[in-house]
Write an enzyme that holds these catalytic residues in place. Structure first.
Site, PDB file in Angstrom:
ATOM      1  N   HIS A 119      41.944  38.544  39.621  1.00 36.19           N
ATOM      2  CA  HIS A 119      41.911  39.051  38.252  1.00 36.19           C
ATOM      3  C   HIS A 119      42.022  40.568  38.191  1.00 36.19           C
ATOM      4  O   HIS A 119      41.520  41.290  39.044  1.00 36.19           O
ATOM      5  CB  HIS A 119      40.613  38.607  37.561  1.00 36.19           C
ATOM      6  CG  HIS A 119      39.369  39.075  38.258  1.00 36.19           C
ATOM      7  ND1 HIS A 119      38.777  40.286  37.999  1.00 36.19           N
ATOM      8  CD2 HIS A 119      38.602  38.491  39.221  1.00 36.19           C
ATOM      9  CE1 HIS A 119      37.694  40.438  38.742  1.00 36.19           C
ATOM     10  NE2 HIS A 119      37.571  39.361  39.502  1.00 36.19           N
ATOM     11  N   ASP A 120      42.719  41.038  37.172  1.00 36.49           N
ATOM     12  CA  ASP A 120      42.817  42.458  36.834  1.00 36.49           C
ATOM     13  C   ASP A 120      43.570  43.282  37.870  1.00 36.49           C
ATOM     14  O   ASP A 120      43.483  44.510  37.871  1.00 36.49           O
ATOM     15  CB  ASP A 120      41.421  43.070  36.616  1.00 36.49           C
ATOM     16  CG  ASP A 120      40.632  42.344  35.551  1.00 36.49           C
ATOM     17  OD1 ASP A 120      41.032  42.410  34.377  1.00 36.49           O
ATOM     18  OD2 ASP A 120      39.621  41.684  35.885  1.00 36.49           O
ATOM     19  N   GLY A 137      39.603  41.322  43.065  1.00 41.56           N
ATOM     20  CA  GLY A 137      39.716  41.778  41.697  1.00 41.56           C
ATOM     21  C   GLY A 137      39.875  43.281  41.562  1.00 41.56           C
ATOM     22  O   GLY A 137      39.352  44.062  42.361  1.00 41.56           O
TER      23      GLY A 137
END
Length: 256
Positions: A119-120, A137
């Site tokens: 994520h991200d 992440g």
């Protein structure tokens, strides 16, 4: 071009000349650009936007909820550019609201089998991530970087342009542009001269980068002292300026 066993949500937007193989699932809030090829047994969930000319191989999971315990079902996003090759069993997760709610992958990248993009993360253009390379992440991987097989990258780490990690490297801090890294934890092992030659960097730039690397890593100077010593090269060479700007802006600290 869509196999009869594929499940494509009626709200998904599918471009022209798109192939979707058997037993693939395309969810709502998914946009797939023209000329994409998606193999069998692929899952694409949204909100996700995929550009043109991408190839996604079997068992890939694209746009799934992230593996972050803080995630509570918010409608975060994934954006993928054009002409990427996403090989077997790759996993790419959407962002979190704790960051900008976005995972972003550029264009012309090769993600080999079992790669994980958490994520991200932000992945640039022309990046190669070899089999089983994983970035945690909030990582950033810049243009033309290469991550060797089974490279593991700690969360919030920044991999600079044209950097290279050897297989099985454990990257705990930022890797400056052009630097080759290996080990557990990864440490600098010289400059990616082969990559520079392939991409047409001048001999003068390569020599200036060699001086910058030796000043930063092989001398007894502190980082601040090295930057002062390299002022002429910073002023006269764009690549050295990129190298030093990366070092001075690093939030996590560079590998040493």
């Amino acid at each position: 071009m869509i196999h009869e066993t594929a499940i494509v949500h009626p709200d998904a937007q599918i471009g022209n000349n798109v192939t979707i193989g058997p037993w693939t699932y395309i969810g709502p809030d998914v946009v797939i650009g023209d000329n994409c090829w998606i193999s069998s047994h692929v899952v694409v969930k949204g909100p996700t936007v995929i550009g043109k000319g991408n190839k996604i191989y079997q068992f890939a999971s694209v746009g799934e909820d992230c593996q972050d315990k803080k995630y509570a079902g918010e409608p975060t996003r994934l954006e993928i550019g054009d002409n990427n090759v996403i090989r077997e069993s790759v996993t790419i997760h959407r962002g979190t609201v704790q960051d900008e709610g976005l995972t972003k992958i550029g264009s012309n990248n090769l993600l080999m089998a079992y790669v994980h993009v958490a994520h991200d993360c932000v992945v640039g253009n022309n990046v190669i991530m070899a089999n089983n390379a994983s970035i945690a992440g909030h990582c950033r991987v810049d243009d033309w970087a290469i991550l060797g097989g089974m490279t593991g990258v700690h969360q919030f780490v920044h991999i600079g342009p044209h950097a290279f990690t050897a297989g099985c490297s454990l990257v705990l801090q930022d890797v400056p542009p052009f630097v080759m890294a290996s080990g557990q934890a990864a440490s600098p092992r010289g400059l990616n001269f082969e990559g520079m030659k392939r991409r047409g960097f001048s001999k003068e730039s390569q020599q200036a980068l060699r001086r910058a690397y030796k000043t930063l890593y092989r001398s007894s100077m502190t980082v601040d002292e090295a930057i002062v010593a390299l002022q002429d090269d910073i002023a006269n060479d764009e690549q050295v300026k990129m190298f030093i700007d990366f070092v001075t802006s690093s939030k996590r600290g560079i590998i040493r």
